[in-house]
Design a protein around this motif. Structure first.
Motif, PDB file in Angstrom:
ATOM      1  N   TRP A  66      -1.582  -0.230   2.583  1.00  0.00           N
ATOM      2  CA  TRP A  66      -1.159   0.941   2.425  1.00  0.00           C
ATOM      3  C   TRP A  66      -2.495   2.009   2.164  1.00  0.00           C
ATOM      4  O   TRP A  66      -2.647   2.991   2.887  1.00  0.00           O
ATOM      5  N   LEU A  67      -3.442   1.399   1.558  1.00  0.00           N
ATOM      6  CA  LEU A  67      -4.870   2.076   1.330  1.00  0.00           C
ATOM      7  C   LEU A  67      -5.280   2.155   2.509  1.00  0.00           C
ATOM      8  O   LEU A  67      -5.963   3.431   2.834  1.00  0.00           O
ATOM      9  N   LEU A  68      -5.389   1.175   3.549  1.00  0.00           N
ATOM     10  CA  LEU A  68      -6.354   1.332   4.940  1.00  0.00           C
ATOM     11  C   LEU A  68      -5.450   2.409   5.824  1.00  0.00           C
ATOM     12  O   LEU A  68      -6.080   3.249   6.224  1.00  0.00           O
ATOM     13  N   SER A  69      -4.207   2.364   5.628  1.00  0.00           N
ATOM     14  CA  SER A  69      -3.287   3.284   6.359  1.00  0.00           C
ATOM     15  C   SER A  69      -3.358   4.639   5.869  1.00  0.00           C
ATOM     16  O   SER A  69      -3.563   5.808   6.692  1.00  0.00           O
ATOM     17  N   GLU A  70      -3.336   4.862   4.629  1.00  0.00           N
ATOM     18  CA  GLU A  70      -3.272   6.071   3.959  1.00  0.00           C
ATOM     19  C   GLU A  70      -4.600   6.778   3.897  1.00  0.00           C
ATOM     20  O   GLU A  70      -4.668   8.217   4.283  1.00  0.00           O
ATOM     21  N   TYR A  71      -5.737   6.150   3.593  1.00  0.00           N
ATOM     22  CA  TYR A  71      -7.016   6.847   3.695  1.00  0.00           C
ATOM     23  C   TYR A  71      -8.174   6.460   4.590  1.00  0.00           C
ATOM     24  O   TYR A  71      -9.200   7.000   4.670  1.00  0.00           O
ATOM     25  N   GLN A  72      -7.647   5.492   5.518  1.00  0.00           N
ATOM     26  CA  GLN A  72      -8.700   4.945   6.625  1.00  0.00           C
ATOM     27  C   GLN A  72     -10.162   4.791   6.087  1.00  0.00           C
ATOM     28  O   GLN A  72     -10.933   5.597   6.498  1.00  0.00           O
ATOM     29  N   PRO A  73     -10.534   4.164   5.099  1.00  0.00           N
ATOM     30  CA  PRO A  73     -11.832   3.911   4.569  1.00  0.00           C
ATOM     31  C   PRO A  73     -12.490   3.157   5.568  1.00  0.00           C
ATOM     32  O   PRO A  73     -11.972   2.193   6.532  1.00  0.00           O
ATOM     33  N   ASP A  74     -13.951   3.009   5.485  1.00  0.00           N
ATOM     34  CA  ASP A  74     -14.746   1.777   6.248  1.00  0.00           C
ATOM     35  C   ASP A  74     -14.916   0.900   5.561  1.00  0.00           C
ATOM     36  O   ASP A  74     -15.545  -0.090   6.086  1.00  0.00           O
ATOM     37  N   MET A  75     -14.789   0.767   4.280  1.00  0.00           N
ATOM     38  CA  MET A  75     -15.203  -0.372   3.286  1.00  0.00           C
ATOM     39  C   MET A  75     -14.248  -0.179   2.267  1.00  0.00           C
ATOM     40  O   MET A  75     -13.674   0.979   1.731  1.00  0.00           O
ATOM     41  N   VAL A  76     -14.222  -1.339   1.266  1.00  0.00           N
ATOM     42  CA  VAL A  76     -13.467  -1.100   0.017  1.00  0.00           C
ATOM     43  C   VAL A  76     -14.252  -2.001  -1.059  1.00  0.00           C
ATOM     44  O   VAL A  76     -15.182  -2.715  -0.640  1.00  0.00           O
ATOM     45  N   TRP A  77     -13.997  -1.546  -2.159  1.00  0.00           N
ATOM     46  CA  TRP A  77     -14.594  -2.338  -3.391  1.00  0.00           C
ATOM     47  C   TRP A  77     -13.796  -2.932  -4.191  1.00  0.00           C
ATOM     48  O   TRP A  77     -12.570  -2.304  -4.732  1.00  0.00           O
TER      49      TRP A  77
END
Length: 465
Positions: free
Chosen positions: A235-246
């Motif tokens: 969901w996070l990748l779909s909703e905010y389309q970040p390039d990386m995560v912590w």
């Protein structure tokens, strides 16, 4: 409409010169978890995210809005802001609650500073019961709510410890829609070329390092179902389309069975995102490193702390030096950067321990390393061990535990020379490792090493208090 509860924290990015140089903010997951839990229980909760706002804006909200209940998250770095906000809120007619990793150790101080209640430990269930009592006017039964501290006739009262949430999977995701997550992503992208978001897969750390605070979760480790974590990541990748995560866990790779299942599910769904995480050297074997690489890990932070086994044992770190060295080697062979945390000035450290740390880092050659001078956090075994030698120079409400001085310990100038010596020695070892022919640079670094070691020895008699 006035909410039942206004949640905020005391981190103001634009008012912190050091943070303005770093510009790596992450959403305050702690209060967002509290928010989603209380909203699910029928409470009207608002979040004032101070990260991109100002203290003046929050003060205006408190002084001009209809008073209700204010809940503030506090840690050792935001103490002075929280103390000021508590005073202003009480003067404006708000009920005040404070929680987080620091207030449990300083309950009386926060209550004296203006908090009406201090939530001790994990906050969701305690805050739910407290808000129910406030809404119903049942504060005469406040002593029956576990995990709470308050004043009664000026005396500190603490109720029974709150039992921790047994199943984290029963908790809703953080209420990210209550803050501007996209601004966090954009800030990262603007300053570092990559947008980032954060999430947790677990709560707590079961290890017993003497200097580490366990005020909120105790010495426990509770994990979420790996498949449900993947749901959130997707969901996070779909909703905010970040390039990386912590991955904001204390130790991401504790449970290798969990990690194996998580990696398999990410692969099954075709999900892969660059990320960084924190781990321990004793929880990083070949399989764990392979899984991290498969998942997209580009940097793993390893808490080395010292290159002296004697100091590590004194810290009750539970890690051997060869494990740290092996973990860094494993990361290099898989193309994963290694980051290392190091600590100067721990109780009992001598010059030979500093030299051992320098030798350790020079040999291991992590990609990044950060140093700090140890500071005693109240409530930790380290604090209790040296508390008779602690000197607080500034008033409690305007300082932090990081500013406490330790009687008889070496001066900050001494540790600045230790830092210079470490960085010069590591750089020199790196130059020699790549077999460079730049004799001028090698000579310059060798001179820096000599000067730093001379300064370290000359400053050995200086003490900070």
């Amino acid at each position: 409409m006035t909410p039942d509860l206004l949640l905020a924290h005391g981190y103001f990015l634009y008012e912190d010169p050091k943070e303005l140089q770093i510009m790596k903010p992450y959403a305050p997951l702690g209060i967002l978890y509290l928010c989603s839990h209380l909203q699910a229980k029928g409470f009207d909760v608002e979040v004032f995210d101070t990260t991109f706002s100002s203290k003046a804006a929050l003060i205006e909200r408190l002084q001009t809005g209809t008073p209700s209940t204010l809940g503030l998250y506090a840690n050792l770095m935001t103490r002075s802001n929280i103390v000021e906000l508590l005073r202003i809120a009480r003067e404006a007619g708000w009920r005040t609650i404070v929680g987080g990793p620091e207030p449990g150790a300083y309950a009386k101080e926060y209550l004296d500073a203006g908090a009406e209640f201090v939530v001790l430990g994990e906050g969701e269930l305690t805050l739910e019961e407290l808000m129910t009592a406030i809404r119903s006017g049942g504060l005469d039964q406040i002593g029956k709510i576990d995990g709470l501290a308050y004043l009664e006739n000026g005396e500190l009262r603490q109720t029974q410890p709150r039992a921790q949430i047994k199943c984290l999977d029963d908790q809703p995701w953080p209420a990210r829609k209550m803050v501007n997550i996209q601004k966090y992503v954009d800030t990262w992208r603007t300053h570092h070329g990559k947008g980032s978001v954060n999430f947790i897969t677990a709560r707590g750390c079961a290890y017993r390092c003497q200097w580490c605070s366990h005020q909120v979760y105790g010495n426990t480790h509770r994990r979420r179902d790996p498949l449900l974590v993947v749901d959130e990541v997707e969901w996070l990748l779909s909703e905010y389309q970040p390039d990386m995560v912590w991955v904001s866990d204390d130790v991401f790779t504790i449970n290798h069975t969990w990690l194996r299942t998580y990696a398999a599910e990410m692969k099954r769904r075709g999900l892969r995102i660059p990320f960084e995480c924190i781990s321990r050297a004793d929880r990083l074997n070949e399989e764990a490193m392979d899984l991290l690489a498969e998942l997209g890990c580009f940097r793993v932070w390893i808490g080395s702390e010292s290159g002296s086994q004697r100091i590590l044992d004194s810290m009750q770190r539970g890690v051997k030096l060869d494990q740290v060295q092996r973990a860094v080697e494993l990361s290099k062979t898989r193309g994963i950067e290694s980051g290392m945390f190091l600590m100067w000035g721990y109780e009992g450290e001598e010059l030979e321990d500093i030299e051992a740390t320098i030798k350790h880092v020079s040999r291991t050659q992590p990609d990044i390393f950060f140093t700090t001078v140890s500071y005693p956090i109240k409530g930790t075994p380290y604090y209790k061990k040296i508390q008779d030698d602690l000197i607080q120079l500034a008033p409690w409400g305007t300082s932090s535990d990081r500013e406490i001085k330790i009687r008889g310990r070496h001066s900050r100038r001494y540790y600045s020379f230790a830092d210079k010596l470490l960085r010069s020695e590591v750089a020199l070892a790196r130059m020699r490792e790549i077999n460079t022919s730049d004799e001028q640079e090698i000579g310059r670094l060798a001179e820096e090493v000599r000067n730093a070691r001379t300064g370290l020895i000359d400053a050995a008699a200086e003490v900070e208090a």
